[in-house]
Design an enzyme around this catalytic site. Structure first.
Site, mmCIF file in Angstrom:
data_model
loop_
_atom_site.group_PDB
_atom_site.id
_atom_site.type_symbol
_atom_site.label_atom_id
_atom_site.label_comp_id
_atom_site.label_asym_id
_atom_site.label_seq_id
_atom_site.Cartn_x
_atom_site.Cartn_y
_atom_site.Cartn_z
ATOM 1 C CG ASN A 37 37.116 45.645 36.000
ATOM 2 O OD1 ASN A 37 38.146 46.260 36.208
ATOM 3 N ND2 ASN A 37 36.081 46.229 35.404
ATOM 4 C CB CYS B 233 32.188 40.079 30.940
ATOM 5 S SG CYS B 233 33.240 38.727 30.362
ATOM 6 N NE ARG B 234 28.774 40.088 35.070
ATOM 7 C CZ ARG B 234 28.565 39.405 36.171
ATOM 8 N NH1 ARG B 234 27.317 39.189 36.585
ATOM 9 N NH2 ARG B 234 29.560 38.932 36.889
ATOM 10 C CB SER B 235 32.048 46.254 35.688
ATOM 11 O OG SER B 235 33.284 45.590 35.692
ATOM 12 C CB CYS C 31 31.071 42.537 37.075
ATOM 13 S SG CYS C 31 32.531 42.739 36.030
ATOM 14 C CG ASP D 212 29.432 35.711 34.640
ATOM 15 O OD1 ASP D 212 29.919 36.071 33.551
ATOM 16 O OD2 ASP D 212 30.112 35.338 35.601
HETATM 17 P P1 4NP Z 1 32.518 39.607 34.592
HETATM 18 O O1 4NP Z 1 32.575 38.151 33.957
HETATM 19 O O2 4NP Z 1 32.387 39.430 36.081
HETATM 20 O O3 4NP Z 1 31.298 40.192 33.967
HETATM 21 O O4 4NP Z 1 33.797 40.305 34.190
HETATM 22 C C1 4NP Z 1 33.448 37.161 34.392
HETATM 23 C C2 4NP Z 1 34.738 37.162 33.940
HETATM 24 C C3 4NP Z 1 35.592 36.159 34.331
HETATM 25 C C4 4NP Z 1 35.169 35.155 35.172
HETATM 26 C C5 4NP Z 1 33.859 35.176 35.631
HETATM 27 C C6 4NP Z 1 33.017 36.167 35.244
HETATM 28 N N1 4NP Z 1 36.043 34.110 35.538
HETATM 29 O O5 4NP Z 1 35.589 33.200 36.243
HETATM 30 O O6 4NP Z 1 37.215 34.137 35.189
#
Ligand code: 4NP
Length: 154
Positions: free
Chosen positions: A13, A15-17, A10, A126
């Site tokens: 790294n 939240c989702r992955s 993602c 997201d």
């Molecule tokens: P992820 O979510 O891609 O599912 O881990 C996010 C985590 C952090 C951010 C964006 C998406 N950020 O902008 O910091």
């Protein structure tokens, strides 16, 4: 040697992955598969950090511990090391495709929800800003059930 090496990707790294990794790790054990799974982000904002507490809590609700995971950024070598690279949305997909050097690497890169909604190129939303962790869990769980069903059918 593992039969299959899966990398979840993602943006952050956190939240989702990490959740996808935890869900698949549990299924690997339940199905007695000789697979391994890791996760990475296309960005490096959160490198070294544990998963977002909301992902940790959602995983824990389903008996999955993701607290030991740490965010890392995807590396070019991952495209050779892993057999399947599952991205969460079209932005992650394009970023990883941009790292690929050949067809063999490009062929490994998939959008994870195409396992449940074939050909629709749907995104795992997201949840970082909108808090949709239950929806993310449900989508990932459904996709990973299909991934395992597809492989076990052979
Ligand atoms: P992820 O979510 O891609 O599912 O881990 C996010 C985590 C952090 C951010 C964006 C998406 N950020 O902008 O910091």
């Amino acid at each position: 040697m593992f039969d299959k090496k899966v990398l979840m990707v993602c943006l952050g790294n956190i939240c989702r992955s990490p959740l996808a990794q935890g869900i698949l790790e549990k299924k690997i054990i339940l199905h007695g598969l000789n697979w391994t799974v890791d996760s990475a982000g296309t960005g490096r904002y959160h490198v070294g950090n544990p998963p977002d507490v909301r992902s940790i809590d959602k995983a824990r609700e389903y008996g999955i511990d993701i607290t030991k995971q740490r965010s890392r950024q995807i590396e070019v070598s991952d495209l050779d090391l892993f057999d399947v690279i599952l991205t969460m949305d079209s932005s992650n997909y394009q970023s990883v495709m941009g790292l690929a050097k050949n067809k063999s690497q490009r062929d490994k890169i998939k959008l994870i929800l195409n396992y449940v909604y074939p050909g629709q190129n749907m995104a795992v939303p997201d949840p970082y800003y909108d808090d949709s962790f239950q929806r993310v869990y449900d989508l990932l769980n459904a996709a990973l059930d299909q991934l395992i069903a597809k492989v076990e059918a052979f």
